[in-house]
Design a protein around this motif. Structure first.
Motif, PDB file in Angstrom:
ATOM      1  N   ARG A 306       0.830  -1.212   0.000  1.00  0.00           N
ATOM      2  CA  ARG A 306       0.000   0.000   0.000  1.00  0.00           C
ATOM      3  C   ARG A 306       0.864   1.262   0.000  1.00  0.00           C
ATOM      4  N   CYS A 307       2.110   1.119   0.396  1.00  0.00           N
ATOM      5  CA  CYS A 307       2.999   2.254   0.672  1.00  0.00           C
ATOM      6  C   CYS A 307       3.034   3.274  -0.454  1.00  0.00           C
ATOM      7  N   ILE A 308       2.896   4.550  -0.105  1.00  0.00           N
ATOM      8  CA  ILE A 308       2.998   5.625  -1.099  1.00  0.00           C
ATOM      9  C   ILE A 308       4.308   6.407  -0.938  1.00  0.00           C
ATOM     10  N   ARG A 309       5.265   5.823  -0.250  1.00  0.00           N
ATOM     11  CA  ARG A 309       6.629   6.362  -0.157  1.00  0.00           C
ATOM     12  C   ARG A 309       6.665   7.799   0.357  1.00  0.00           C
ATOM     13  N   CYS A 310       5.980   8.043   1.450  1.00  0.00           N
ATOM     14  CA  CYS A 310       5.935   9.407   1.971  1.00  0.00           C
ATOM     15  C   CYS A 310       7.069   9.674   2.966  1.00  0.00           C
ATOM     16  N   GLY A 311       7.598   8.621   3.560  1.00  0.00           N
ATOM     17  CA  GLY A 311       8.703   8.797   4.503  1.00  0.00           C
ATOM     18  C   GLY A 311       8.280   9.155   5.919  1.00  0.00           C
ATOM     19  N   ALA A 312       6.979   9.274   6.173  1.00  0.00           N
ATOM     20  CA  ALA A 312       6.534   9.667   7.517  1.00  0.00           C
ATOM     21  C   ALA A 312       6.964   8.649   8.570  1.00  0.00           C
ATOM     22  N   CYS A 313       6.987   7.373   8.179  1.00  0.00           N
ATOM     23  CA  CYS A 313       7.344   6.348   9.165  1.00  0.00           C
ATOM     24  C   CYS A 313       8.799   6.479   9.594  1.00  0.00           C
ATOM     25  N   MET A 314       9.681   6.875   8.676  1.00  0.00           N
ATOM     26  CA  MET A 314      11.076   7.044   9.104  1.00  0.00           C
ATOM     27  C   MET A 314      11.244   8.335   9.905  1.00  0.00           C
ATOM     28  N   PRO A 335      11.264   2.100   8.919  1.00  0.00           N
ATOM     29  CA  PRO A 335      10.261   1.044   9.125  1.00  0.00           C
ATOM     30  C   PRO A 335       9.780   0.402   7.826  1.00  0.00           C
ATOM     31  N   VAL A 336       9.484   1.233   6.807  1.00  0.00           N
ATOM     32  CA  VAL A 336       9.005   0.628   5.557  1.00  0.00           C
ATOM     33  C   VAL A 336      10.092  -0.263   4.957  1.00  0.00           C
ATOM     34  N   GLY A 337      11.334   0.200   5.050  1.00  0.00           N
ATOM     35  CA  GLY A 337      12.440  -0.581   4.492  1.00  0.00           C
ATOM     36  C   GLY A 337      12.706  -1.857   5.263  1.00  0.00           C
ATOM     37  N   VAL A 368       1.394   6.979  12.067  1.00  0.00           N
ATOM     38  CA  VAL A 368       1.516   8.099  11.129  1.00  0.00           C
ATOM     39  C   VAL A 368       1.305   7.695   9.678  1.00  0.00           C
ATOM     40  N   CYS A 369       1.347   6.419   9.396  1.00  0.00           N
ATOM     41  CA  CYS A 369       1.308   5.968   7.997  1.00  0.00           C
ATOM     42  C   CYS A 369       0.007   6.400   7.319  1.00  0.00           C
ATOM     43  N   PRO A 370       0.102   7.158   6.203  1.00  0.00           N
ATOM     44  CA  PRO A 370      -1.110   7.660   5.555  1.00  0.00           C
ATOM     45  C   PRO A 370      -1.963   6.558   4.938  1.00  0.00           C
ATOM     46  N   VAL A 371      -1.410   5.368   4.787  1.00  0.00           N
ATOM     47  CA  VAL A 371      -2.224   4.255   4.290  1.00  0.00           C
ATOM     48  C   VAL A 371      -2.337   3.163   5.352  1.00  0.00           C
ATOM     49  N   ASN A 372      -2.098   3.581   6.601  1.00  0.00           N
ATOM     50  CA  ASN A 372      -2.388   2.738   7.764  1.00  0.00           C
ATOM     51  C   ASN A 372      -1.817   1.320   7.673  1.00  0.00           C
ATOM     52  N   ILE A 373      -0.569   1.216   7.277  1.00  0.00           N
ATOM     53  CA  ILE A 373       0.049  -0.116   7.183  1.00  0.00           C
ATOM     54  C   ILE A 373       0.410  -0.588   8.598  1.00  0.00           C
ATOM     55  N   PRO A 374      -0.009  -1.789   8.976  1.00  0.00           N
ATOM     56  CA  PRO A 374       0.320  -2.284  10.320  1.00  0.00           C
ATOM     57  C   PRO A 374       1.779  -2.734  10.379  1.00  0.00           C
ATOM     58  N   ILE A 375       2.693  -1.789  10.264  1.00  0.00           N
ATOM     59  CA  ILE A 375       4.118  -2.118  10.140  1.00  0.00           C
ATOM     60  C   ILE A 375       4.624  -3.018  11.279  1.00  0.00           C
ATOM     61  N   PRO A 376       4.294  -2.746  12.558  1.00  0.00           N
ATOM     62  CA  PRO A 376       4.812  -3.631  13.616  1.00  0.00           C
ATOM     63  C   PRO A 376       4.385  -5.092  13.425  1.00  0.00           C
TER      64      PRO A 376
HETATM   65  S1  SF4 Z   1       4.496   6.007   6.357  1.00  0.00           S
HETATM   66 FE1  SF4 Z   1       3.442   4.369   5.235  1.00  0.00          FE
HETATM   67  S2  SF4 Z   1       3.187   5.209   3.169  1.00  0.00           S
HETATM   68 FE2  SF4 Z   1       4.717   6.481   4.178  1.00  0.00          FE
HETATM   69  S3  SF4 Z   1       6.702   5.553   3.604  1.00  0.00           S
HETATM   70 FE3  SF4 Z   1       6.122   4.646   5.572  1.00  0.00          FE
HETATM   71  S4  SF4 Z   1       5.003   2.789   5.012  1.00  0.00           S
HETATM   72 FE4  SF4 Z   1       5.106   4.046   3.169  1.00  0.00          FE
END
Ligand code: SF4
Lengths: 471, 257
Positions: A306-314, A335-337, A368-376
C-alpha cells in the motif's frame, strides 16, 4: 558485547550525522502532525480510508493493470512490463538506444535506485543526471540516499558546499540560496541538451491513465517537458482506481511527506504531446516494474504494497533517528524498508533478516502511515519467518528454555525464589550475554521474586483465621 | 492496532494476570492492583499456575516457543471471567499478539475467547466498569509516560483521566511524549546502544518537565527508564499507575487495612 548489525552501525555513526537526521525528521514529523490535526476533523479516518483504497488496489491488480495499460495506450503512451530489475534496465536502454540518446535527465524515482539504473546506463555510455537537488548531491558525492523523500537528510550544508567546490561548482559557499542557484544554473543547460527525461510516478490512475508526479523543485517538469522522450519508471503497486481518489491521496501525501498542504508542483500527465499542443515530448514510455512485488503480494506481508513512499514512518521512528538510513543497507530504509527490503531481497532474504528486528515495536510508524500499514505486525511476521529460515540473531538469548520454564508453573515458582541470587552476583559475572547488555547502561531493580504470591497467601491465611474466629 | 471486540464485564469477580515483571520485581504494583480492584467491590482471583504472557518469544520471532507459553496461559485462565492485567504490553500480547501468532492454529478460537475478556487495568476501570474519577489524595506533579502498547487502545486516556481526577495530582506535559522509551523487550539487549540512546532522550525530556513522579501503565518501561537514571547516579521516583490509585486511597483514609 555481541549486538545486532544495526546497533553496531549506530555506534559508528558520527554525532553530527545523527544530529542532522534527528533534527530533520523531528521537525517534519511535528509539523506534519500539527498540520493534519489543524486541517481535518479526523485525520485518522482519512488514513484508514486511504489504506482501504490501496488495499483494494493491491488486491485487484489483475484487473487494474490491464485497465491502465489500455488507457495509457489510448492516450498515446507505450507501456512496457518488467518482471525484474534486469528487464527494467533493458527496457530503458532499448528505448534510449533506439533514439540514439546519450543524455538522460532524471527526476527522483526510488524504483530507479532499486534497479540500480544509473551505473548500468553509465556503463553503456549514457550520461544519467540526477536533477533532484538531493539526489544530485548524492550523485556527485558517490553516496547513497539515506531517506526516501530527503536523500541527503544526513548531510549538513557545510558538507554540501565542500562537495560543490570539489566538483567545480564554484568556490566554497554554504548559503542555501547560493547552493540552489548554482545547481539550477548547472542543470538548466543539461535539460536543454538532454535527449530523454525520466520520472517516476507517485500515482497512476487506472480509470484515466493519468500519471501524477509531485515535487517541490520543478525538476520533474523540466525533465519531462524539455527532452523529446519521456520515460516513466513505475512500481506496479502505484495505481489508484479513480481520478477522484487523488483528492484524498494528494492531501495525505504532501502533509505526510513534507508537511505541506500541497507540494509546489503537481504534474498530471496524460500522454505525449498531442496534435495541436505547442510543446511536450513526442514519445512517452511507461515501464511497470514488478521486481519481486507479486511475490510480496502472494505472501503474508502484502499490506506493505500500500505504501505511497511518503517517509513519515522514518521521520517518526526512534530507531531511524538514531541510526540514519544508511544503517539499513537498502534502498528503502526505516520502518518501511525494514519490511520491504528483506521481502524484495528474494533469495537473499537471510542477508536482510536482521532489519525487521531493528525496532522496539513501538508502533509510531503505524500511527503516522497515511495508508495505515500495520508495520509492527509485519515486522513480527518477518521475525517469525526469519527464525524459521534459520536467520542468525546475535545477542538474543534462545527462547526455547525460557518457554519451557514459563509453561511449568512449579519450576517457574522455584525460579522466582531462586532469582534472589541476582542481587548478590555482580551482573558482570552472570554468564548471560543479555544480562551484560542490560547492565552496561542500566541497573536492575532489586529481586522481589515470590513476594507478591507470599502476600496473597498470608492474606488468605489471615482471612481464614478471622473467619474461623468469627465462626 | 487490530483488536478484538471486548465483552463488557458482568459480575463482581475478575482474574488477575500479574505479569512476570511484577512476579519478579514489582510486587507492590501487583498488590496495589488487587487493592484498587477490591476497593471497587470486586473479588480478585489469582490463578496460581500463571507465569508469563509469551511476549518475549513472540517479539523475538520464536513463535513456536511463544505459542507454547500462550497455551499454558489458556489453560491457566480458563473461565468466563474478565482478566485484568496491570500492563498494556502484556494485555496487548493477549488481545493482539497472540491472535497473530495463532492465525493458522486450530486453537485460535480459544485464544480469541481469552482475548475478548482481557483488559489493561486502567482501560478496565474506565471503559469496563465506567469509573471516571478517583477519590482520595495524591500530592505531586506526575509525568505520565504513555507506553507504546497503549497506541490504538483506550488505556492511556483512561489512566490520564483517572489520575487527573485525583485531588492533588497535576499532570505535567513533556517533549516528544509520543516517542518510545527504548525498552522494547529483547530489543533492549540486542540493540543496547540504540535502546540506551532512546531512553536517555526520554529522560532528558522528562527531567525538563521537573515532575516529582514518573508514572506509567507498564513496569517494563519504568524498569528501563529508572534503571538508566539510577546508573547515571540521578535516580527518578517512579510509580505504576495502580500504586498512584492505591496511594490516593490510602492518603484519603479510604483503604481498609
Ligand atoms: S508512512 Fe506508510 S506510506 Fe509512508 S513511507 Fe512509511 S510505510 Fe510508506
Amino acid at each position: 558485547m555481541k549486538t545486532q548489525p544495526i546497533d553496531q552501525f549506530a555506534c559508528t555513526l558520527p554525532p553530527e550525522k545523527r544530529q542532522s537526521v534527528y533534527n530533520g525528521t523531528k521537525a517534519t514529523h511535528e509539523k506534519r502532525t500539527k498540520l493534519l490535526a489543524g486541517d481535518f476533523a479526523d485525520p485518522d479516518r482519512l488514513r484508514q480510508l486511504a489504506g482501504e483504497v490501496k488495499q483494494h488496489v493491491i488486491e485487484n491488480l489483475d484487473t487494474l493493470l490491464p485497465q491502465v495499460e489500455e488507457r495509457l495506450t489510448a492516450g498515446g503512451a507505450q507501456v512496457h512490463w518488467a518482471a525484474d530489475a534486469a528487464a527494467a534496465r533493458r527496457h530503458v536502454l532499448a528505448i534510449l538506444q533506439r533514439r540514439g540518446a546519450t543524455r538522460l535527465v532524471k527526476a527522483k524515482t526510488m524504483v530507479s535506485e532499486e534497479i540500480e539504473l544509473a551505473p548500468f546506463l553509465e556503463a553503456h555510455g549514457i550520461e544519467c543526471l540526477e536533477t533532484d537537488l538531493g539526489e544530485f548531491i548524492v550523485q556527485i558525492d558517490h553516496d547513497h540516499p539515506s531517506h526516501i523523500v530527503r536523500p541527503i537528510i544526513h548531510k549538513n550544508r557545510r558538507e554540501i558546499a565542500t562537495s560543490f567546490e570539489k566538483n567545480g561548482l564554484g568556490a566554497y559557499n554554504d548559503a542555501p540560496e547560493v547552493i540552489t542557484r548554482r545547481a539550477r544554473e548547472f542543470m538548466r543547460k543539461k535539460y536543454l541538451a538532454a535527449d530523454a527525461g525520466m520520472t517516476g510516478a507517485n500515482f497512476v490512475v487506472a480509470e484515466s491513465g493519468r500519471l501524477v508526479v509531485v515535487t517541490n523543485e520543478g525538476n520533474s517538469r523540466f525533465s519531462l517537458a524539455a527532452p523529446k522522450c519521456h520515460i516513466a519508471l513505475v512500481g506496479i503497486e502505484k495505481l489508484l482506481p479513480r481520478d477522484r481518489d487523488l483528492a484524498l491521496f494528494l492531501n495525505l501525501l504532501a502533509r505526510s511527506a513534507t508537511a505541506q498542504q500541497l507540494t509546489v508542483y503537481t504534474e498530471f500527465i496524460r500522454g505525449p504531446r498531442a496534435a495541436g499542443q505547442p510543446d511536450g515530448p513526442e514519445e512517452m514510455h511507461v515501464i511497470f516494474v514488478d521486481n519481486g512485488r507479486t511475490d510480496v503480494l502472494a505472501g503474508e506481508c502484502r499490506e506493505i504494497l500500500r505504501c505511497i513512499r511518503c517517509g513519515a514512518c522514518m521521520n517518526v521512528c526512534p530507531v531511524y533517528r538514531q541510526v540514519s538510513g544508511h544503517a539499513y543497507r537498502s534502498v528503502y530504509p526505516g520502518p518501511v524498508g525494514a519490511v520491504l527490503s528483506p521481502l524484495l531481497a528474494g533469495e537473499d532474504f537471510l542477508e536482510k533478516a536482521d532489519l525487521p528486528k531493528a525496532s522496539s515495536l513501538c508502533g509510531a510508524c503505524n500511527e503516522v502511515c497515511p495508508v495505515n500499514i500495520p508495520i509492527p505486525d509485519l515486522l513480527l511476521r518477518l521475525r517469525d519467518k526469519g527464525k524459521r529460515a534459520g536467520a542468525a540473531s546475535p545477542g538474543l538469548p534462545p527462547m526455547g528454555p525460557w518457554a519451557l520454564l514459563a509453561s511449568q508453573p512449579v519450576v517457574w515458582k522455584a525460579a522466582l525464589i531462586g532469582g534472589r541470587l541476582l542481587d548478590y552476583i555482580p551482573p558482570g559475572l552472570i554468564p548471560v550475554p543479555a544480562m551484560h547488555a542490560w547492565a552496561a547502561s542500566r541497573t536492575l531493580p532489586k529481586w522481589r521474586g515470590g513476594v507478591f504470591r507470599k502476600w496473597l497467601r498470608q492474606r488468605e491465611k489471615r482471612k481464614t483465621e478471622t473467619g474461623e474466629r468469627k465462626a | 492496532m487490530t483488536t478484538i471486540e471486548r465483552k463488557p464485564p458482568l459480575g463482581k469477580k475478575v482474574q488477575l494476570m500479574a505479569t512476570c515483571l511484577c512476579d519478579a520485581f514489582y510486587d507492590d504494583a501487583a498488590i496495589a492492583t488487587v487493592q484498587v480492584l477490591e476497593h471497587l467491590g470486586l473479588t480478585v482471583e489469582f490463578p496460581e499456575a500463571q507465569t508469563c504472557c509469551g511476549q518475549p518469544a513472540f517479539n523475538a520471532g520464536d513463535w513456536n516457543a511463544s505459542r507454547r507459553v500462550v497455551r499454558h496461559l489458556l489453560r491457566t485462565f480458563k473461565s468466563e471471567l474478565p482478566v485484568v492485567v496491570p500492563s498494556s504490553s502484556c494485555a496487548a500480547m493477549v488481545f493482539h499478539g497472540a491472535l497473530l501468532a495463532f492465525e493458522h492454529e486450530r486453537d485460535l478460537p480459544e485464544v480469541e475467547q481469552l482475548a475478548r475478556r482481557t483488559w489493561e487495568l486502567a482501560d478496565f476501570l474506565v471503559n469496563g466498569l465506567g469509573v471516571t474519577s478517583w477519590p482520595g489524595r495524591f500530592d505531586g506533579a506526575i509525568a505520565f509516560h504513555r507506553s507504546c502498547h497503549t497506541r490504538g487502545t483506550r488505556s492511556a486516556e483512561a489512566a490520564a483521566t483517572l489520575m487527573r481526577s485525583i485531588p492533588g495530582v497535576t499532570l505535567v506535559e513533556f517533549g516528544e511524549a509520543e516517542q518510545c522509551c527504548g525498552f522494547g523487550g529483547t530489543f533492549s539487549v540486542t540493540f543496547p546502544h540504540i535502546s540506551e540512546a532512546m531512553g536517555r532522550l526520554k529522560l532528558q525530556h522528562l527531567r525538563a518537565a521537573q515532575p516529582q513522579f514518573l508514572v506509567g501503565v507498564d513496569t517494563s518501561c519504568l524498569m528501563h527508564l529508572s534503571g538508566l537514571a539510577e546508573k547515571e547516579g540521578r535516580p527518578v521516583q517512579h510509580r505504576h499507575v495502580a500504586q498512584v490509585l492505591r496511594d490516593a486511597l490510602k492518603n484519603g483514609g479510604l483503604l481498609a487495612a
